[in-house]
Each structure stands twice: as structure tokens, then as C-alpha cells.
Enzyme design. Structure first.
Site, PDB file in Angstrom:
ATOM      1  N   GLY A 163      -1.340   1.709  -7.622  1.00 43.29           N
ATOM      2  CA  GLY A 163      -1.787   3.041  -7.232  1.00 43.29           C
ATOM      3  C   GLY A 163      -1.160   3.447  -5.920  1.00 43.29           C
ATOM      4  N   GLY A 172      -1.567   6.501  -2.606  1.00 45.62           N
ATOM      5  CA  GLY A 172      -2.268   7.593  -1.974  1.00 45.62           C
ATOM      6  C   GLY A 172      -1.442   8.172  -0.846  1.00 45.62           C
ATOM      7  N   GLY A 173      -2.074   9.056  -0.089  1.00 44.31           N
ATOM      8  CA  GLY A 173      -1.355   9.728   0.969  1.00 44.31           C
ATOM      9  C   GLY A 173      -1.018   8.838   2.147  1.00 44.31           C
ATOM     10  N   ALA A 199      -0.121   2.408  -0.441  1.00 45.17           N
ATOM     11  CA  ALA A 199       0.027   2.071  -1.857  1.00 45.17           C
ATOM     12  C   ALA A 199      -0.467   0.652  -2.076  1.00 45.17           C
ATOM     13  CB  ALA A 199       1.485   2.199  -2.273  1.00 45.17           C
ATOM     14  N   THR A 200      -0.875   0.362  -3.311  1.00 49.12           N
ATOM     15  CA  THR A 200      -1.349  -0.981  -3.654  1.00 49.12           C
ATOM     16  C   THR A 200      -0.497  -1.538  -4.794  1.00 49.12           C
ATOM     17  OG1 THR A 200      -3.018  -0.048  -5.146  1.00 49.12           O
ATOM     18  CG2 THR A 200      -3.719  -0.606  -2.914  1.00 49.12           C
ATOM     19  N   LYS A 215      -1.874  -4.415  -0.299  1.00 51.36           N
ATOM     20  CA  LYS A 215      -2.034  -3.024   0.118  1.00 51.36           C
ATOM     21  C   LYS A 215      -1.038  -2.752   1.242  1.00 51.36           C
ATOM     22  CE  LYS A 215      -5.522   0.356   1.475  1.00 51.36           C
ATOM     23  NZ  LYS A 215      -6.966   0.590   1.684  1.00 51.36           N
ATOM     24  N   ASP A 222     -16.356   5.711   1.115  1.00 49.91           N
ATOM     25  CA  ASP A 222     -15.624   6.178  -0.063  1.00 49.91           C
ATOM     26  C   ASP A 222     -16.190   5.559  -1.340  1.00 49.91           C
ATOM     27  OD1 ASP A 222     -13.780   7.802  -1.290  1.00 49.91           O
ATOM     28  OD2 ASP A 222     -12.085   6.453  -1.005  1.00 49.91           O
TER      29      ASP A 222
END
Length: 548
Positions: free
Chosen positions: A41, A43-44, A47-48, A65, A163
Site C-alpha cells: 500500500g 499513502g501521502g 509506503a508499506t 514501512k 486512525d
């Protein structure tokens, strides 16, 4: 496949045994140890990736990560470094909980920051709902029974996750437990004063404040508190009940409240609990996970709450704890160590003990109230009456007395269900003939179902908490994820029933026939299985067949 971690690489995929990226020339074995296999995945802010640790026997999987600063400007790199170190410290502190991924390694390499975590194999709750559809009230209660102890533990470590959402909750394939992931947005402390707009806190959190719709107003305003996580848990409950994201639900333009009530079908009491979890005003919201457990009267999960607390005890404390266990009303015995002692300094241990004390106090008060009612009956010349009759007559003046069960016949029950009713708590449907009916998701809390024939019925996700099912016929019934805590199943016929992932802790299974039943993933103790009847065709919680 070998995957390149260079953010600028035009083609990061490489053959399995490559050592150098064919597209950009970057070395593929990170830190001469981690071989990245694929992206999980992005994100801004990072990444993972799924990787294998080449330095360990068996080359186990892990998650890497990568924190990717948007620029190499010194102040941005410094902010990223602080954010990275904060997440590493938090994971190091809370990652010893069995439902939080462990931190395995962290380091900086070529102005990129890396966290290496335990790999959790499974599906997220978001994926489960998209695949199987929304959950029933009983299913959501089971979700709360798992996530609230985790929240209590995290908060006891002075951490706010910020989150909580279905995409960050993975159902671990190995044991079907929920695992909370992604601590990149955590806040380590709760400030009692307003955040200064130029403070380090604001600089560090401007990029990670949670997910809109799941995060409450105070969190979006950079002032999160522990109750902010509980709001997000409440929104997650609505998602599990409806299958709809918060952005797909209407809001009250005057108050900002989510308009969810018409989207769900739950009991009035559960709706009130959800309403309080979703209060826009922090002061009117639940302040702790224990308060929600107490409001739902989920005493069976009190041991789960304590299990989630990882405490270090001395031999003396363990001895004191064993003494405390003798008076702990809802715990079957020691677990993964011992029940936390209230004298310990651990905030989590203190909270669990306070909850136990509160439940005991409430029950004592109810018993005292019942005793006073009986005394009042005697003083009015009712002492000679049948105790159960006297109890019914005095129920209107004592809130602790259960209401008189309503008797329904088979036609009345099925007609009500077809018309959309799901709450059948405390009703009397004993001795009815209801083979192959569909009552999935029904709420039969404290209901009377003794000798009722439910052979082949669909009762998946139904709530039978504290219900009487003695000698009921549940042969070949679908009881997947059904809730039976404190239910009386003595002598019940459960041959061939599908009880996979059902909650059976504290249920009376003396003489229950589980021959050929499927108990895969069910929550049930060895002592309960020993009291029931099993045979070679019984599928045990481990997934293996055989006698207990």
C-alpha cells in the site's frame, strides 16, 4: 519477485534472484538483510511492503514501512525523522500486546526511514464486509468485545491511535483475532492546554490526523483525546452494521451529528450506546473503553480486557493476584500470567480492577435492592406467596427485576421477524416447533427457548446471551458467530451444528451433544468441552477432528 524501494524507480519489479534493480541500479537487498517482494500500500507520507528476512532461519515474512519525505529540505527531513522516531518508540512500547504488531527493526538509509514490523496474515474488516456483507448486532458486540480491551491497553500506555477504521483492523488468519495496525498517526500524550499553532506537535501532526469521517471534530482540530479513538470505534460499528462509509451517510447540518439511526436495525439499548459513542461533544461521549463495556453489560469480556494488559509482576504480586482471583466473579482463573492486581502501578491493571469492582458493586446493589423489595413484600403480608409471583408483582417498583417474559407462538415469532423485528430479548418461545426457520441476526438475550425445535435453522450472528436453551434441538443449525455467553445449553442437541467462531465462553454445556458439530475458531474452554459430548466427527476449535 524482488521489489525496488527507490521511490523514483520507473519499474520496481525485478526477477526473484536479482541483486540490483534492472531499471535504476539500486541495490535490492535492504541493509543486506531484507528482500522486498511486493508493495502492500501507499499513502501521502509513505509506503508499506511485504518482505522476507534473509538473516533468520526459515526466512520469515515481515512488513517494511518506508517513510518518504516530500522533499530533502533540512527542516522537512528533521520533521520526518521525529515522526519516524515517535512511531518507532510507540510501537516499541505497545507492540508487546498480542493484538498489536511487534516492532522488529528501524533504521535510516539514504535519507529514507524504515520500520520493520511483524507480518499479520489475514483480511481487514473492510475487506470482510465487502466480501460477506454487514454484521448483525451480535456480530458488532463481538467486535467491541475484541477491540475495546485493545483500546484500553493502548490508552493505558498514554497513546492515542487516531486512525481507528476498518482498513486498520486485520482479522489474523492464524487465530481469528483482531490486530490493530498503522500507528503512524499516534499521539503519545494528551495535552491539557490548547496546542500552539507553531508548536512541534502541530508540525508533526499536520500530515497525519486520521481519516475524515472516522475522526471526531476535536481530532480534526488537532486536539485529540482518548475519547477520540472511541468515537472512531463507534463509526466503525456503524460501518460494520451498514456496510457504508461515513461519507455515504447524511449529517445534521446544525450539530454535525451523523444520521445513522435509520440505517441500522438494533435494540434500543445498543442504539443508545452507539449514540453516546458518537457524541460530537467530547464531554458527553464515553471517556474510556471500560465505560462502554459497563454500559453494554459485557462482563464476559472482562477477562479479555485484563488479558490485553501486559504487566510485569514479581512473585509476591503474583501470589497476591492469585488471592484476588478467588474473589474475581467473572474470571475462570489465571490467564497468560495472572489477573492484574489493583495495587500494581500499571494504569491498565488499575483500570481493569476498577471495572471489576464497579461490576461487583452494581450487582451487590441490585441484590440489595431485591432484598429490600422482598422485605417490603413481607411487611405487606406477601411473605407467604410464591417467591416468583412476588417478584413479578414487585417488578414495577424495582429496576433490577427482569420483566415478565412475553409468550410468542411460532406464527407470531415468524411474522414479527418477516416484518423486520429483530429484538426478541426476554421472550418465551419454549417448546415451539421451528425447524429450518431463518432467524439470523435475531436478539434472544435472556429469552426462554427450552425444548424448542430449531433443527436446521439459520441462527447465524444471533444473540443468545443468558438465554435458556436447555434440551433445545439445534441439530444441523447454522450458528456461525452466534453469541452464547452465559446461556444454558444443558442437554441441548447440537449434533452437526455449525458453531464456527461462535462465542460460547461461560455457557453451560453440561450434557450438550456436540457430535459432528463444527467448532472451528469458536471461543470455548477445555472445561466446557469436557462437559459436553463429542465424537470423532466433531471439529474442535483448532480445526482438527476428534474426541475431546
Amino acid at each position: 519477485m524482488s521489489y525496488c524501494l527507490n521511490p523514483a524507480c520507473p519499474n520496481p519489479q525485478n526477477p526473484p534472484h536479482s541483486e540490483i534493480c534492472r531499471a535504476c541500479g539500486t541495490k535490492l537487498l535492504l541493509r543486506d538483510r531484507y528482500k522486498v517482494q511486493k508493495s502492500l500500500g501507499q499513502g501521502g507520507f509513505g509506503a508499506t511492503f511485504l518482505a522476507i528476512d534473509m538473516s533468520l532461519p526459515g526466512e520469515p515474512c515481515c512488513v517494511i514501512k518506508q517513510l518518504r519525505p516530500s522533499t530533502t529540505a533540512p527542516h522537512v527531513l528533521q520533521m520526518a525523522r521525529e515522526l519516524f522516531e515517535r512511531e518507532a518508540r510507540t510501537l516499541g512500547r505497545v507492540g508487546n500486546h498480542p493484538q498489536v504488531p511487534r516492532l522488529l527493526d528501524f533504521f535510516e538509509d539514504s535519507q529514507q526511514f524504515y520500520l520493520v514490523q511483524e507480518y499479520v496474515s489475514g483480511y481487514t474488516l473492510q475487506q470482510e464486509v465487502k466480501r460477506s456483507g454487514p454484521l448483525s448486532e451480535a456480530g458488532v458486540k463481538q467486535f467491541l468485545s475484541e477491540i475495546l480491551p485493545v483500546m484500553q491497553y493502548i490508552h493505558s500506555q498514554q497513546v492515542i491511535h487516531r486512525d481507528i477504521k476498518p482498513a486498520n483492523l486485520i482479522r489474523r488468519e492464524q487465530d481469528r483475532k483482531l490486530v490493530l495496525i498503522d500507528f503512524g498517526a499516534v499521539k503519545n500524550q494528551v495535552s491539557t492546554t490548547a496546542a500552539n499553532s507553531t508548536s512541534d506537535q502541530t508540525a508533526l501532526t499536520a500530515y497525519a490526523i486520521g481519516t475524515p469521517g472516522f475522526a471526531p471534530p476535536e481530532q480534526m482540530a488537532m486536539r485529540p483525546v482518548y475519547a477520540s479513538d472511541l468515537y472512531a470505534v463507534g463509526v466503525t460499528c456503524i460501518y460494520l452494521l451498514t456496510g457504508k462509509s461515513p461519507k455515504d451517510l447524511d449529517y445534521n447540518p446544525s450539530t454535525g451529528e451523523m444520521l445513522w439511526q435509520k440505517q441500522v436495525m438494533v435494540s434500543d439499548h445498543f442504539a443508545e450506546v452507539l449514540r453516546k459513542m458518537l457524541e460530537v461533544s467530547v464531554r458527553h461521549r464515553y471517556q474510556s473503553a471500560e465505560e462502554i463495556l459497563r454500559a453494554l453489560d459485557l462482563e464476559p469480556y472482562l477477562d479479555s480486557l485484563a488479558q490485553g494488559l501486559v504487566t510485569k509482576t514479581t512473585n509476591q504480586n503474583q501470589t497476591q493476584t492469585r488471592q484476588q482471583n478467588n474473589t474475581f466473579p467473572y474470571s475462570p482463573g489465571p490467564f497468560s500470567g495472572e489477573t492484574p492486581n489493583p495495587a500494581e502501578s500499571s494504569p491498565g491493571a488499575s483500570s481493569a480492577s476498577k471495572l471489576a469492582m464497579a461490576i461487583r458493586a452494581r450487582k451487590a446493589k441490585q441484590e440489595q435492592s431485591g432484598s429490600q423489595s422482598s422485605s417490603g413484600l413481607r411487611s405487606r403480608g406477601l411473605a407467604g406467596q410464591n417467591p416468583s409471583t412476588a417478584s413479578i408483582k414487585s417488578s414495577s417498583s424495582s429496576a433490577s427485576k427482569p420483566k415478565v417474559p412475553t409468550k410468542l407462538d411460532a406464527d407470531g415469532l415468524l411474522t414479527s421477524y418477516i416484518k423486520g423485528r429483530r429484538d426478541f430479548a426476554q421472550i418465551d418461545i419454549s417448546s415451539l416447533n421451528l425447524p429450518k426457520v431463518d432467524l439470523s441476526g435475531g436478539i434472544f438475550h435472556q429469552a426462554k427457548l427450552g425444548k424448542t425445535n430449531l433443527q436446521g435453522a439459520n441462527l447465524s450472528n444471533a444473540d443468545f446471551g443468558r438465554a435458556s436453551l436447555n434440551r433445545a434441538v439445534l441439530r444441523d443449525a447454522n450458528l456461525v458467530r452466534a453469541y452464547f455467553s452465559y446461556a444454558d445449553l444443558e442437554g441441548a442437541d447440537l449434533r452437526g451444528a455449525d458453531l464456527s467462531f461462535a462465542y460460547l465462553n461461560y455457557a453451560n454445556l453440561r450434557g450438550a451433544n456436540l457430535c459432528g458439530a463444527n467448532l472451528t475458531g469458536a471461543k470455548i474452554t477445555d472445561e466446557q468441552l469436557a462437559q459436553a459430548k463429542t465424537n470423532w466427527a466433531t471439529v474442535l476449535p483448532s480445526g482438527k477432528r476428534g474426541f475431546w
